[in-house]
Design a protein around this motif. Structure first.
Motif, PDB file in Angstrom:
ATOM      1  N   SER A 221      38.782  37.835  31.526  1.00 63.76           N
ATOM      2  CA  SER A 221      37.737  36.623  31.042  1.00 63.76           C
ATOM      3  C   SER A 221      36.268  36.824  31.636  1.00 63.76           C
ATOM      4  CB  SER A 221      38.287  35.547  31.190  1.00 63.76           C
ATOM      5  OG  SER A 221      37.504  34.492  31.152  1.00 63.76           O
ATOM      6  N   ASN A 222      35.328  36.519  30.862  1.00 64.42           N
ATOM      7  CA  ASN A 222      33.840  36.304  31.216  1.00 64.42           C
ATOM      8  C   ASN A 222      33.843  34.699  31.614  1.00 64.42           C
ATOM      9  OD1 ASN A 222      33.061  38.782  31.386  1.00 64.42           O
ATOM     10  ND2 ASN A 222      32.449  39.015  29.393  1.00 64.42           N
ATOM     11  N   GLU A 223      34.882  33.924  31.421  1.00 60.05           N
ATOM     12  CA  GLU A 223      34.667  32.428  31.656  1.00 60.05           C
ATOM     13  C   GLU A 223      34.954  32.046  32.903  1.00 60.05           C
ATOM     14  OE1 GLU A 223      33.535  30.170  29.471  1.00 60.05           O
ATOM     15  OE2 GLU A 223      32.902  31.788  28.012  1.00 60.05           O
ATOM     16  N   LEU A 224      33.921  31.827  33.916  1.00 61.02           N
ATOM     17  CA  LEU A 224      34.109  31.723  35.201  1.00 61.02           C
ATOM     18  C   LEU A 224      35.025  30.322  35.343  1.00 61.02           C
ATOM     19  CD1 LEU A 224      33.570  32.275  38.147  1.00 61.02           C
ATOM     20  CD2 LEU A 224      31.771  30.816  38.144  1.00 61.02           C
ATOM     21  N   ASP A 225      35.041  29.294  34.721  1.00 60.81           N
ATOM     22  CA  ASP A 225      35.666  28.069  34.672  1.00 60.81           C
ATOM     23  C   ASP A 225      37.363  28.449  34.697  1.00 60.81           C
ATOM     24  OD1 ASP A 225      33.632  26.793  35.607  1.00 60.81           O
ATOM     25  OD2 ASP A 225      33.223  25.731  33.549  1.00 60.81           O
ATOM     26  N   SER A 226      37.497  29.101  33.540  1.00 59.61           N
ATOM     27  CA  SER A 226      38.745  29.485  33.334  1.00 59.61           C
ATOM     28  C   SER A 226      39.348  30.453  34.335  1.00 59.61           C
ATOM     29  CB  SER A 226      38.973  30.253  31.969  1.00 59.61           C
ATOM     30  OG  SER A 226      38.434  29.546  30.877  1.00 59.61           O
ATOM     31  N   ILE A 227      38.887  31.247  34.876  1.00 61.56           N
ATOM     32  CA  ILE A 227      38.989  32.120  36.120  1.00 61.56           C
ATOM     33  C   ILE A 227      39.658  31.372  37.242  1.00 61.56           C
ATOM     34  CG2 ILE A 227      38.400  34.074  37.601  1.00 61.56           C
ATOM     35  CD1 ILE A 227      36.965  35.269  35.287  1.00 61.56           C
ATOM     36  N   LEU A 228      38.724  30.448  37.475  1.00 65.84           N
ATOM     37  CA  LEU A 228      38.971  29.657  38.765  1.00 65.84           C
ATOM     38  C   LEU A 228      40.046  28.821  38.490  1.00 65.84           C
ATOM     39  CD1 LEU A 228      35.490  28.942  40.176  1.00 65.84           C
ATOM     40  CD2 LEU A 228      36.679  30.780  40.684  1.00 65.84           C
ATOM     41  N   TYR A 229      40.166  28.166  37.366  1.00 65.34           N
ATOM     42  CA  TYR A 229      41.323  27.390  37.121  1.00 65.34           C
ATOM     43  C   TYR A 229      42.524  28.085  37.381  1.00 65.34           C
ATOM     44  CZ  TYR A 229      44.423  24.355  34.771  1.00 65.34           C
ATOM     45  OH  TYR A 229      45.522  23.502  34.263  1.00 65.34           O
ATOM     46  N   LEU A 230      42.812  29.234  36.868  1.00 62.75           N
ATOM     47  CA  LEU A 230      44.080  30.088  37.166  1.00 62.75           C
ATOM     48  C   LEU A 230      44.174  30.532  38.522  1.00 62.75           C
ATOM     49  CD1 LEU A 230      43.510  32.357  33.916  1.00 62.75           C
ATOM     50  CD2 LEU A 230      45.314  30.618  34.198  1.00 62.75           C
ATOM     51  N   LEU A 231      43.174  30.543  39.473  1.00 63.39           N
ATOM     52  CA  LEU A 231      43.233  31.118  40.888  1.00 63.39           C
ATOM     53  C   LEU A 231      43.719  30.043  41.667  1.00 63.39           C
ATOM     54  CD1 LEU A 231      39.974  33.080  41.714  1.00 63.39           C
ATOM     55  CD2 LEU A 231      42.253  33.841  41.387  1.00 63.39           C
ATOM     56  N   ARG A 232      43.407  28.604  41.154  1.00 62.79           N
ATOM     57  CA  ARG A 232      43.276  27.409  42.252  1.00 62.79           C
ATOM     58  C   ARG A 232      45.114  27.216  42.405  1.00 62.79           C
ATOM     59  NH1 ARG A 232      40.693  24.423  39.332  1.00 62.79           N
ATOM     60  NH2 ARG A 232      38.718  24.316  40.641  1.00 62.79           N
ATOM     61  N   GLY A 233      45.231  27.366  43.588  1.00 67.43           N
ATOM     62  CA  GLY A 233      46.757  26.896  44.034  1.00 67.43           C
ATOM     63  C   GLY A 233      47.819  28.307  43.854  1.00 67.43           C
ATOM     64  N   SER A 234      47.242  29.447  43.482  1.00 66.93           N
ATOM     65  CA  SER A 234      48.205  30.505  42.977  1.00 66.93           C
ATOM     66  C   SER A 234      47.717  31.687  43.915  1.00 66.93           C
ATOM     67  CB  SER A 234      47.869  31.090  41.848  1.00 66.93           C
ATOM     68  OG  SER A 234      46.584  31.797  41.758  1.00 66.93           O
ATOM     69  N   ASN A 235      48.598  32.733  43.858  1.00 66.50           N
ATOM     70  CA  ASN A 235      48.509  34.196  44.741  1.00 66.50           C
ATOM     71  C   ASN A 235      47.679  35.137  43.793  1.00 66.50           C
ATOM     72  OD1 ASN A 235      50.298  34.836  42.918  1.00 66.50           O
ATOM     73  ND2 ASN A 235      51.938  35.584  44.554  1.00 66.50           N
ATOM     74  N   ARG A 236      47.034  34.853  42.834  1.00 63.44           N
ATOM     75  CA  ARG A 236      46.322  35.652  41.760  1.00 63.44           C
ATOM     76  C   ARG A 236      45.053  35.909  42.674  1.00 63.44           C
ATOM     77  NH1 ARG A 236      47.574  31.645  38.247  1.00 63.44           N
ATOM     78  NH2 ARG A 236      49.568  32.137  36.991  1.00 63.44           N
ATOM     79  N   VAL A 237      44.387  36.824  42.400  1.00 61.36           N
ATOM     80  CA  VAL A 237      43.117  37.440  42.799  1.00 61.36           C
ATOM     81  C   VAL A 237      42.241  37.982  41.985  1.00 61.36           C
ATOM     82  CG1 VAL A 237      42.087  38.857  44.560  1.00 61.36           C
ATOM     83  CG2 VAL A 237      44.134  38.198  45.068  1.00 61.36           C
ATOM     84  N   ALA A 238      40.897  37.251  41.976  1.00 60.15           N
ATOM     85  CA  ALA A 238      39.841  37.726  40.693  1.00 60.15           C
ATOM     86  C   ALA A 238      38.764  38.564  41.413  1.00 60.15           C
ATOM     87  CB  ALA A 238      39.380  36.436  40.309  1.00 60.15           C
ATOM     88  N   LEU A 239      38.582  39.630  40.635  1.00 64.79           N
ATOM     89  CA  LEU A 239      37.491  40.467  41.258  1.00 64.79           C
ATOM     90  C   LEU A 239      36.018  40.069  40.407  1.00 64.79           C
ATOM     91  CD1 LEU A 239      39.184  44.023  40.723  1.00 64.79           C
ATOM     92  CD2 LEU A 239      39.197  42.279  42.769  1.00 64.79           C
ATOM     93  N   LEU A 240      35.162  39.359  41.324  1.00 62.96           N
ATOM     94  CA  LEU A 240      34.008  38.729  40.915  1.00 62.96           C
ATOM     95  C   LEU A 240      32.908  39.097  42.160  1.00 62.96           C
ATOM     96  CD1 LEU A 240      35.562  35.211  39.818  1.00 62.96           C
ATOM     97  CD2 LEU A 240      34.625  37.048  38.199  1.00 62.96           C
ATOM     98  N   THR A 241      31.751  38.076  41.920  1.00 60.83           N
ATOM     99  CA  THR A 241      30.969  38.328  42.838  1.00 60.83           C
ATOM    100  C   THR A 241      31.177  36.877  44.043  1.00 60.83           C
ATOM    101  OG1 THR A 241      29.019  36.966  42.037  1.00 60.83           O
ATOM    102  CG2 THR A 241      29.376  39.196  41.377  1.00 60.83           C
ATOM    103  N   ALA A 242      30.585  37.313  45.177  1.00 64.88           N
ATOM    104  CA  ALA A 242      30.615  36.183  46.238  1.00 64.88           C
ATOM    105  C   ALA A 242      29.887  35.024  45.677  1.00 64.88           C
ATOM    106  CB  ALA A 242      30.161  36.780  47.410  1.00 64.88           C
ATOM    107  N   ALA A 243      28.829  35.139  44.872  1.00 67.16           N
ATOM    108  CA  ALA A 243      27.975  33.994  44.521  1.00 67.16           C
ATOM    109  C   ALA A 243      28.960  33.167  43.505  1.00 67.16           C
ATOM    110  CB  ALA A 243      26.715  34.536  43.753  1.00 67.16           C
ATOM    111  N   ASP A 244      30.061  33.551  42.801  1.00 60.38           N
ATOM    112  CA  ASP A 244      30.540  32.733  41.866  1.00 60.38           C
ATOM    113  C   ASP A 244      31.071  31.748  42.496  1.00 60.38           C
ATOM    114  OD1 ASP A 244      30.150  34.296  39.338  1.00 60.38           O
ATOM    115  OD2 ASP A 244      31.379  36.001  40.185  1.00 60.38           O
ATOM    116  N   VAL A 245      31.511  31.660  43.780  1.00 60.61           N
ATOM    117  CA  VAL A 245      32.293  30.595  44.543  1.00 60.61           C
ATOM    118  C   VAL A 245      31.354  29.954  45.478  1.00 60.61           C
ATOM    119  CG1 VAL A 245      34.603  31.236  44.144  1.00 60.61           C
ATOM    120  CG2 VAL A 245      33.407  32.290  46.006  1.00 60.61           C
ATOM    121  N   SER A 246      30.234  30.255  45.426  1.00 62.00           N
ATOM    122  CA  SER A 246      29.427  29.508  46.516  1.00 62.00           C
ATOM    123  C   SER A 246      29.371  27.979  46.239  1.00 62.00           C
ATOM    124  CB  SER A 246      27.654  30.063  46.166  1.00 62.00           C
ATOM    125  OG  SER A 246      27.037  29.257  47.194  1.00 62.00           O
ATOM    126  N   GLY A 247      29.450  27.382  47.227  1.00 62.11           N
ATOM    127  CA  GLY A 247      29.521  25.938  47.164  1.00 62.11           C
ATOM    128  C   GLY A 247      31.151  25.174  46.847  1.00 62.11           C
TER     129      GLY A 247
END
Length: 307
Positions: A221-247
């Protein structure tokens, strides 16, 4: 010859359909035909070949089309400059944003509309290649994107901040406390990968010499909000940039190991502001660029790896 007539001519030349052009212009087809006949009379040339089924540009019409567009562009430029001088920062600001930069730009847009309520923002999101192509066609005033390609002589590009590729995960993930991880560490986890296209996916493959399409992934997916929703509280890992989770305190960016003790932190990716050199740099555009630069400094995005 009136600018209005040239606008009508361009609409028909683009659509090659009088009915559709009239609909886009919010005028009747009779008014459109009358104005174009008047234009042809003044120019002494037939601009369209009309049949019962088709409309086509004549040689005169093909010659007029780029000239008419130039005249309308100059007219719009005059209007914009005068409005800038008269009213300060107002009008329309057209922004293109690569998908991975949407969260950061949204923060800046919120600040911008609070400071400049008279500006109407038009925001479009897509892959970097698509956004820059539209910028070259003067469909945007500026584009914010990750940048890895060669400099473009048509664009003025300034660096906003620097970031790196990373493994993004929930703060409570079993790997969250690691100094770095490699692709062998990630084999047992379901991965979320960037979508296809000239984007972060290609950067991973270039930097790490790995075909990430063959990895154990569950979604692209290129939809960052969807990716982070799927990561939250899970053991999944996303390959992105460090800036994507700044803040975003609920996530961490763990550096990826390249080999020989080197991590992806040493292979920087830059986020840039792009503007078309030939276009007028409106005061509204300058103000937005200043907010982008200030927000990047405040958020200290370049240091967004977990310490």
């Amino acid at each position: 010859m009136e600018l209005r007539q040239l606008k009508y001519f361009i609409a028909v030349a683009r659509t090659l359909n009088f009915t559709e052009a009239a609909r886009q212009l919010y005028i009747t087809q009779g008014t459109l035909s009358q104005q174009l006949r008047q234009l042809e009379y003044e120019l002494g040339s037939t601009l369209f070949e009309r049949t019962s089924r088709n409309v086509a540009l004549t040689e005169a019409g093909e010659t007029l089309l780029p000239l008419a567009q130039q005249m309308l562009d100059v007219s719009e430029l005059c209007t914009t400059k005068m409005r800038d001088l008269r009213n300060g920062i107002s009008g329309v600001l057209r922004i293109g944003v690569s998908s991975s930069m949407r969260h950061f730009v949204n923060i800046c847009c919120r600040r911008y509309i609070e400071q400049y309520p008279d500006v109407s923002l038009h925001i479009s999101t897509g892959c970097t290649t698509e956004m820059l192509e539209k910028l070259r066609s003067n469909e945007f005033d500026l584009v914010v994107s990750l940048c890895q390609q060669e400099p473009d002589p048509l664009l003025y590009t300034s660096v906003l901040f620097r970031t790196s590729l990373a493994a993004i995960m929930d703060r409570n993930h079993i790997l969250a406390d690691r100094d770095n991880v490699n692709f062998n560490d990630l084999e047992r986890f379901r991965l979320i990968l960037p979508g296809s296209g000239p984007h972060v996916r290609e950067m991973f493959q270039s930097f790490f010499n790995v075909n990430i399409s063959g990895l154990n992934h569950c979604i692209s997916s290129n939809e960052l909000d969807s990716i982070l929703y799927l990561l939250r509280g899970s053991n999944r890992v996303a390959l992105l940039t460090a800036a994507d989770v700044s803040g975003r305190e609920e996530f961490v960016a763990v550096p990826l190991s390249v080999g020989n003790g080197e991590t992806a932190e040493s292979r920087e990716i830059v986020c840039c502001i792009h503007r078309l050199i030939s276009s007028y740099n409106k005061r509204s555009t300058q103000a937005f660029a200043e907010i982008l630069t200030e927000e990047a400094r405040i958020e200290n995005i370049c240091s967004s790896f977990r310490s």
